[in-house]
Scaffold this motif. Structure first.
Motif, short mmCIF file in Angstrom:
data_model
loop_
_atom_site.label_atom_id
_atom_site.label_comp_id
_atom_site.label_asym_id
_atom_site.label_seq_id
_atom_site.Cartn_x
_atom_site.Cartn_y
_atom_site.Cartn_z
N GLU A 117 58.00 42.17 85.70
CA GLU A 117 58.41 41.05 86.67
C GLU A 117 59.98 41.56 87.11
O GLU A 117 59.64 41.30 88.42
N LEU A 120 59.04 44.27 89.63
CA LEU A 120 58.35 43.80 90.93
C LEU A 120 59.32 43.12 92.07
O LEU A 120 58.96 43.37 92.97
N ARG A 167 55.19 37.22 87.58
CA ARG A 167 53.99 38.28 87.36
C ARG A 167 52.58 37.49 87.30
O ARG A 167 51.59 37.97 87.98
N ARG A 168 52.64 36.43 86.67
CA ARG A 168 51.53 35.42 86.72
C ARG A 168 52.00 34.11 87.41
O ARG A 168 52.99 33.41 86.93
N GLN A 200 51.30 38.60 91.15
CA GLN A 200 50.37 39.66 90.91
C GLN A 200 49.10 38.85 90.72
O GLN A 200 47.89 38.94 91.53
N GLN A 201 49.09 37.73 90.30
CA GLN A 201 48.09 36.73 90.07
C GLN A 201 48.52 35.52 90.10
O GLN A 201 49.59 34.99 89.56
N THR A 219 49.81 37.33 97.22
CA THR A 219 49.42 37.93 96.02
C THR A 219 49.84 39.67 96.27
O THR A 219 49.44 40.04 97.12
N ASP A 221 50.14 43.55 95.23
CA ASP A 221 49.86 44.60 94.34
C ASP A 221 50.69 45.66 93.85
O ASP A 221 51.59 46.38 94.53
N TYR A 222 50.98 45.51 92.41
CA TYR A 222 52.21 46.14 91.85
C TYR A 222 51.83 47.70 92.22
O TYR A 222 52.88 48.49 92.36
N ASP A 223 50.75 48.15 91.81
CA ASP A 223 50.57 49.67 92.03
C ASP A 223 50.81 50.03 93.48
O ASP A 223 51.34 51.32 93.67
#
Length: 236
Positions: A117, A120, A167-168, A200-201, A219, A221-223
């Motif tokens: 997190e 991110l 993160r969520r 992310q979600q 939303t 996209d971490y990657d």
């Protein structure tokens, strides 16, 4: 913080009305002047509350107290009237008081984010155009009296944007951002401040609540932010 456990009846009057009949409950009065009434369930969510800034007036009960039935009158010890910033009121009619104490909690260091997190948030600060073309970063961890806003941005029109990063994404994150926005929009030098809930979600219930409150959901996209997602390798 003042902690009171007492029999109480609660009557809210504002955009709508709500009534909690007499029962034993927990009442919290926080240093920011907010008041919340809790039952012995629901985890963190109060039965009713008044957001800051608000005023509290405490008075002795009248012989025939309004909004109570005659059989309750002898049990009433005092009446609190909590008035919110928009003029709405919360009347708390107290019966027997079982506990009443005050505690100085001091300055809270805030929630410590986990590695993903925190990273991110850092990546989004480096890539503010994730939220749209022309967005730029003003400050990370923008401090407010009730805690830090993860990211403070400006949109292409020059308006402020407060971003809460999770993160969520769940309902409590939307509630947290709502409190920040309510406070920040009282500053005439900043308002209007709009909110973005980034995760992310994002759970459907959180998205529904955010949309209802005019908060945009993104939303993330971490990657892709880390440069680990190659579009040419995707099947779809």
């Amino acid at each position: 913080m003042r902690v009171v456990i007492a029999e109480c009846q609660v009557d809210y009057a504002g955009r709508l009305t709500a009534h909690l009949p007499m029962a034993k409950r927990l009442i919290l009065v926080k240093a920011d002047s907010s008041v919340s009434i809790h039952a012995d369930d629901r985890a963190y969510k109060p039965l009713n509350w008044m957001s800051p800034p608000c005023t509290i007036e405490v008075r002795a009960p009248q012989p025939d107290e309004a909004a109570t039935t005659a059989d309750l009158d002898p049990r009433i010890s005092e009446v609190w009237t909590v008035t919110g910033p928009q003029g709405d009121t919360l009347q708390i009619t107290l019966g027997e008081v079982f506990h009443d104490s005050s505690h100085e909690l001091g300055i809270d260091p805030g929630l410590q984010k986990d590695g993903v997190e925190a990273h991110l948030q850092e990546l989004l600060a480096e890539h503010p155009t994730t939220f749209g073309a022309g967005y730029h970063l003003v400050q990370r961890e923008y401090l407010t009296p009730i805690g830090p806003v993860d990211l403070l941005l400006r949109n292409p029109e020059g308006g402020y944007v407060a971003v809460e990063v999770k993160r969520r994404g769940e309902i409590d994150g939307v509630e947290q951002l709502t409190r920040y926005l309510d406070l920040m929009n009282r500053d005439p030098l900043m308002r209007p401040v709009v909110g973005v809930f980034a995760a992310q979600q994002i759970k459907p219930q959180a998205r529904t609540l955010a949309t209802d409150r005019g908060i945009a959901c993104v939303t993330v996209d971490y990657d892709a932010l880390r440069g680990m997602d190659n579009a040419e390798d995707r099947l779809f």
